[in-house]
Design an enzyme around this catalytic site. Structure first.
Site, PDB file in Angstrom:
ATOM      1  CG  ASP A  69      -0.363   0.088   2.527  1.00  0.00           C
ATOM      2  OD1 ASP A  69       0.836  -0.221   2.649  1.00  0.00           O
ATOM      3  OD2 ASP A  69      -1.064   0.456   3.478  1.00  0.00           O
ATOM      4  CE1 TYR A  71       7.639   3.493   1.027  1.00  0.00           C
ATOM      5  CE2 TYR A  71       7.325   4.882  -0.909  1.00  0.00           C
ATOM      6  CZ  TYR A  71       7.980   3.849  -0.268  1.00  0.00           C
ATOM      7  OH  TYR A  71       8.989   3.175  -0.921  1.00  0.00           O
ATOM      8  CG  PHE A  82       8.699  -0.506  -4.027  1.00  0.00           C
ATOM      9  CD1 PHE A  82       9.116  -0.958  -2.789  1.00  0.00           C
ATOM     10  CD2 PHE A  82       7.973  -1.371  -4.837  1.00  0.00           C
ATOM     11  CE1 PHE A  82       8.830  -2.252  -2.361  1.00  0.00           C
ATOM     12  CE2 PHE A  82       7.672  -2.660  -4.420  1.00  0.00           C
ATOM     13  CZ  PHE A  82       8.101  -3.099  -3.180  1.00  0.00           C
ATOM     14  CG  HIS A 195       8.978  -6.409   0.975  1.00  0.00           C
ATOM     15  ND1 HIS A 195       9.515  -5.200   1.352  1.00  0.00           N
ATOM     16  CD2 HIS A 195       7.861  -6.134   0.272  1.00  0.00           C
ATOM     17  CE1 HIS A 195       8.734  -4.226   0.903  1.00  0.00           C
ATOM     18  NE2 HIS A 195       7.728  -4.761   0.243  1.00  0.00           N
TER      19      HIS A 195
END
Length: 251
Positions: A69, A71, A82, A195
């Site tokens: 989701d 930031y 990202f 991740h």
């Protein structure tokens, strides 16, 4: 609220059936209520919620990177998984650990370093930077995970994967849980690793970066090799290394 009007025409065409479904009506209703109640706390800004679609037209998608989701810290979300605004200094506390490790992986692959955390140059080359929730409330991670965004993202994955030879980068368990929605997986390159955030970057049997920073998972190089093999131009991940271009005779 007519949420659909923020989606580009080409994506509306791809998602036409879904945009007439009960799932979409439910998502639109829930988001509208949330927006009316928490307008100033919702990120990214309304006009940037579908930014990934605006910057990457349907017919230009070559690589799909799935985030979770947006930031939830102030000043970071820009509608691209990202990515953060280019004015966030690379060495500042605001600069996310995920991006630090993405930058490290690029360097380990010999591709150089990002000039900033703004990944819009990836999006404009055909990298769909798609979060599985397209909005969030400030200071509350995953706060919009139950609005229904997942149904939209599943539809996007299913529709896009009907065309062959796409690269899918699935980093972490959350992104990998969406793998089941990729049609004809044998006709795509599916890259999986842990991740890139925090210490998790080194974990699992498929680390994003190997312990001791010995090497990366190699996803960026593997993606370019695959794209070139299928007569598609590679991605200039940093724009600073000839290695990003020399694989393709077409540039």
């Amino acid at each position: 609220m007519d949420l659909k009007r923020f989606i580009p025409d080409d994506w509306q065409l791809l998602l036409n059936d879904y945009l007439q479904s009960n799932d979409w009506r439910s998502l639109s209703k829930k988001f509208t209520i949330e927006y009316q109640q928490h307008r100033d706390a919702i990120r990214p800004d309304l006009e940037r919620i579908f930014n990934a679609m605006h910057l990457t037209p349907v017919n230009q998608v070559k690589v799909v990177i799935l985030g979770q989701d947006p930031y939830h810290s102030p000043g970071l979300a820009q509608g691209l998984a990202f990515s953060v605004p280019k004015d966030i200094p690379l060495q500042s506390k605001q600069f996310p650990s995920s991006l630090r490790n993405i930058n490290k992986a690029l360097a380990l692959e010999g591709l150089g370093f990002l000039k900033s955390g703004d990944l819009s140059h990836w999006a404009k080359q055909g990298v769909l930077l798609l979060n599985t929730a397209l909005s969030v409330r400030l200071g509350e991670a995953n706060s919009h995970a139950q609005l229904g965004w997942k149904s939209l993202v599943i539809e996007i994955i299913q529709k896009l994967s009907q065309q062959p030879n796409l690269v899918w980068m699935l980093w972490g368990g959350h992104a990998q849980s969406m793998e089941e929605y990729i049609h004809n997986p044998n006709q795509h390159l599916i890259l999986k690793s842990s991740h890139p955030s925090g210490l998790g970057v080194y974990k699992t049997k498929q680390p994003f970066i190997y312990p001791g920073d010995q090497k990366s998972c190699g996803h960026f190089t593997k993606a370019n090799t695959y794209l070139t093999t299928h007569q598609k131009s590679p991605i200039a991940w940093t724009g600073s290394s000839k290695q990003e271009f020399r694989l393709s005779p077409n540039g």
